[in-house]
Design a protein around this motif. Structure first.
Motif, short mmCIF file in Angstrom:
data_model
loop_
_atom_site.label_atom_id
_atom_site.label_comp_id
_atom_site.label_asym_id
_atom_site.label_seq_id
_atom_site.Cartn_x
_atom_site.Cartn_y
_atom_site.Cartn_z
N VAL A 24 -5.31 20.77 -5.96
CA VAL A 24 -6.94 20.56 -6.07
C VAL A 24 -6.95 18.85 -6.12
CG1 VAL A 24 -7.61 22.25 -7.51
CG2 VAL A 24 -7.05 20.43 -8.56
N TRP A 25 -8.03 18.55 -5.28
CA TRP A 25 -8.52 17.02 -5.24
C TRP A 25 -8.73 16.03 -6.46
CZ3 TRP A 25 -6.33 15.09 -1.03
CH2 TRP A 25 -6.47 15.76 0.04
N ALA A 26 -8.24 15.30 -6.99
CA ALA A 26 -8.50 14.02 -7.92
C ALA A 26 -9.24 13.19 -7.27
CB ALA A 26 -7.15 13.67 -8.68
N HIS A 27 -10.04 12.41 -7.89
CA HIS A 27 -10.80 11.61 -7.77
C HIS A 27 -10.20 9.91 -8.42
CE1 HIS A 27 -13.43 14.28 -5.36
NE2 HIS A 27 -13.19 14.93 -6.56
N SER A 28 -10.39 9.02 -7.58
CA SER A 28 -10.00 7.71 -8.07
C SER A 28 -11.45 7.27 -8.52
CB SER A 28 -9.74 6.78 -6.81
OG SER A 28 -11.04 6.63 -6.05
N PRO A 29 -11.03 6.33 -9.64
CA PRO A 29 -12.41 5.76 -10.42
C PRO A 29 -13.31 5.20 -9.09
CG PRO A 29 -10.58 4.64 -11.03
CD PRO A 29 -9.86 5.42 -9.93
N PHE A 30 -14.64 5.57 -9.28
CA PHE A 30 -15.64 5.19 -8.40
C PHE A 30 -15.56 6.14 -7.11
CE2 PHE A 30 -14.72 1.29 -10.70
CZ PHE A 30 -15.76 1.22 -11.53
N LYS A 31 -14.41 7.05 -7.09
CA LYS A 31 -14.69 7.91 -5.86
C LYS A 31 -14.30 7.56 -4.46
CE LYS A 31 -17.28 11.55 -8.62
NZ LYS A 31 -15.97 11.88 -9.59
N HIS A 32 -13.62 6.49 -4.45
CA HIS A 32 -13.19 6.04 -3.02
C HIS A 32 -12.19 6.80 -2.39
CE1 HIS A 32 -15.32 2.30 -4.79
NE2 HIS A 32 -15.83 1.99 -3.36
N VAL A 33 -11.29 7.26 -3.17
CA VAL A 33 -10.37 8.08 -2.76
C VAL A 33 -9.93 9.42 -3.30
CG1 VAL A 33 -7.65 7.92 -2.42
CG2 VAL A 33 -9.18 5.94 -1.99
N GLN A 34 -9.67 10.43 -2.72
CA GLN A 34 -9.33 11.71 -3.15
C GLN A 34 -7.73 11.85 -2.95
OE1 GLN A 34 -12.96 13.72 -1.28
NE2 GLN A 34 -11.88 15.22 -2.61
N TYR A 35 -7.21 12.69 -3.92
CA TYR A 35 -5.52 12.61 -3.86
C TYR A 35 -5.44 13.93 -4.45
CZ TYR A 35 -5.71 10.51 -8.51
OH TYR A 35 -6.06 10.00 -9.86
N ALA A 36 -4.24 14.42 -4.16
CA ALA A 36 -3.42 15.65 -4.63
C ALA A 36 -1.86 15.56 -4.48
CB ALA A 36 -4.26 16.87 -4.03
N LEU A 37 -1.36 16.56 -5.16
CA LEU A 37 -0.02 16.72 -5.00
C LEU A 37 0.28 18.11 -4.54
CD1 LEU A 37 2.69 15.61 -7.48
CD2 LEU A 37 2.64 17.98 -7.07
N VAL A 38 1.28 18.14 -3.55
CA VAL A 38 1.66 19.38 -2.80
C VAL A 38 3.21 19.37 -2.98
CG1 VAL A 38 -0.40 19.55 -1.36
CG2 VAL A 38 1.74 18.34 -0.62
N ARG A 39 3.65 20.66 -2.80
CA ARG A 39 5.38 20.90 -3.11
C ARG A 39 5.56 21.35 -1.76
NH1 ARG A 39 6.89 21.05 -8.26
NH2 ARG A 39 8.95 20.57 -7.31
N ASN A 40 4.85 21.86 -0.79
CA ASN A 40 5.47 22.54 0.52
C ASN A 40 4.28 22.91 1.38
OD1 ASN A 40 3.81 25.12 -0.33
ND2 ASN A 40 5.17 25.72 -1.75
N GLN A 41 4.61 23.14 2.52
CA GLN A 41 3.62 23.18 3.68
C GLN A 41 2.55 24.18 3.50
OE1 GLN A 41 3.71 21.32 6.70
NE2 GLN A 41 1.67 22.32 6.76
N LYS A 42 2.75 25.24 3.01
CA LYS A 42 1.61 26.05 2.48
C LYS A 42 0.59 25.51 1.68
CE LYS A 42 0.68 30.81 0.46
NZ LYS A 42 1.30 31.84 0.00
N GLN A 43 1.20 24.62 0.71
CA GLN A 43 -0.11 24.10 -0.03
C GLN A 43 -0.81 23.00 0.73
OE1 GLN A 43 2.42 22.89 -3.67
NE2 GLN A 43 2.56 24.99 -4.33
N MET A 44 0.07 22.22 1.43
CA MET A 44 -0.53 21.18 2.30
C MET A 44 -1.83 21.79 3.20
SD MET A 44 -0.60 18.14 3.32
CE MET A 44 1.04 17.06 3.64
N THR A 45 -1.18 22.84 3.97
CA THR A 45 -2.27 23.55 4.69
C THR A 45 -3.46 23.85 3.95
OG1 THR A 45 -0.55 24.11 6.28
CG2 THR A 45 -2.60 25.44 6.33
N ALA A 46 -3.51 24.69 2.78
CA ALA A 46 -4.48 25.08 1.86
C ALA A 46 -5.36 23.92 1.67
CB ALA A 46 -3.78 25.84 0.69
N LEU A 47 -4.76 22.74 1.05
CA LEU A 47 -5.42 21.56 0.65
C LEU A 47 -5.99 21.02 1.75
CD1 LEU A 47 -5.66 19.77 -1.91
CD2 LEU A 47 -4.09 18.37 -0.74
N MET A 48 -5.69 20.77 3.03
CA MET A 48 -6.08 19.99 4.00
C MET A 48 -7.01 20.86 4.98
SD MET A 48 -5.27 16.79 3.39
CE MET A 48 -5.89 15.97 4.82
N GLY A 49 -6.84 22.09 4.96
CA GLY A 49 -7.67 23.08 5.72
C GLY A 49 -7.67 22.56 7.31
#
Length: 122
Positions: free
Chosen positions: A6-31
């Protein structure tokens, strides 16, 4: 239950970030945001950054197999990747000279969110 990034947000929401462990998670996250490919397996971790997608910055921390990492290697890797996300936050904020405390608290916040995501992914 399997880990769902799931996306986490930086302070003031300038950047969204997340951690993935494999291609399936990357694809699910990025859509359909981009053609995102999971990292080469010869590197232990990396951050992939997309600076302009819907006028936002997205960072994806990619960590593959880590069963043989000791706690020191894990923590130093997460701190290292948190600093890369912080660097993207500074760029997105157009910040050239943040205070030492703002920088330290921001990196701490990113690290803690990455650690939580990593532990959830194990």
């Amino acid at each position: 239950m399997s880990y769902q990034p799931v996306w986490a947000h930086s302070p003031f929401k300038h950047v969204q970030y997340a951690l993935v462990r494999n291609q399936k998670q990357m694809t699910a996250l990025m859509g359909d945001k981009t053609d995102a490919t999971f990292k080469d397996s010869t590197i232990p971790a990396c951050v992939t950054t997309w600076r302009v997608i819907n006028d936002k910055t997205y960072c994806v921390v990619q960590i593959g197999e880590s069963w043989n990492w000791n706690i020191h290697y894990l923590m130093s890797t997460l701190v290292h990747e948190a600093v890369h996300i912080w660097q993207s936050i500074k760029i997105a904020m157009d910040e050239t000279d943040p205070s030492d405390e703002f920088e330290a608290y921001s990196i701490e916040d990113v690290f803690n969110k990455l650690l939580t995501q990593y532990l959830e992914s194990e």
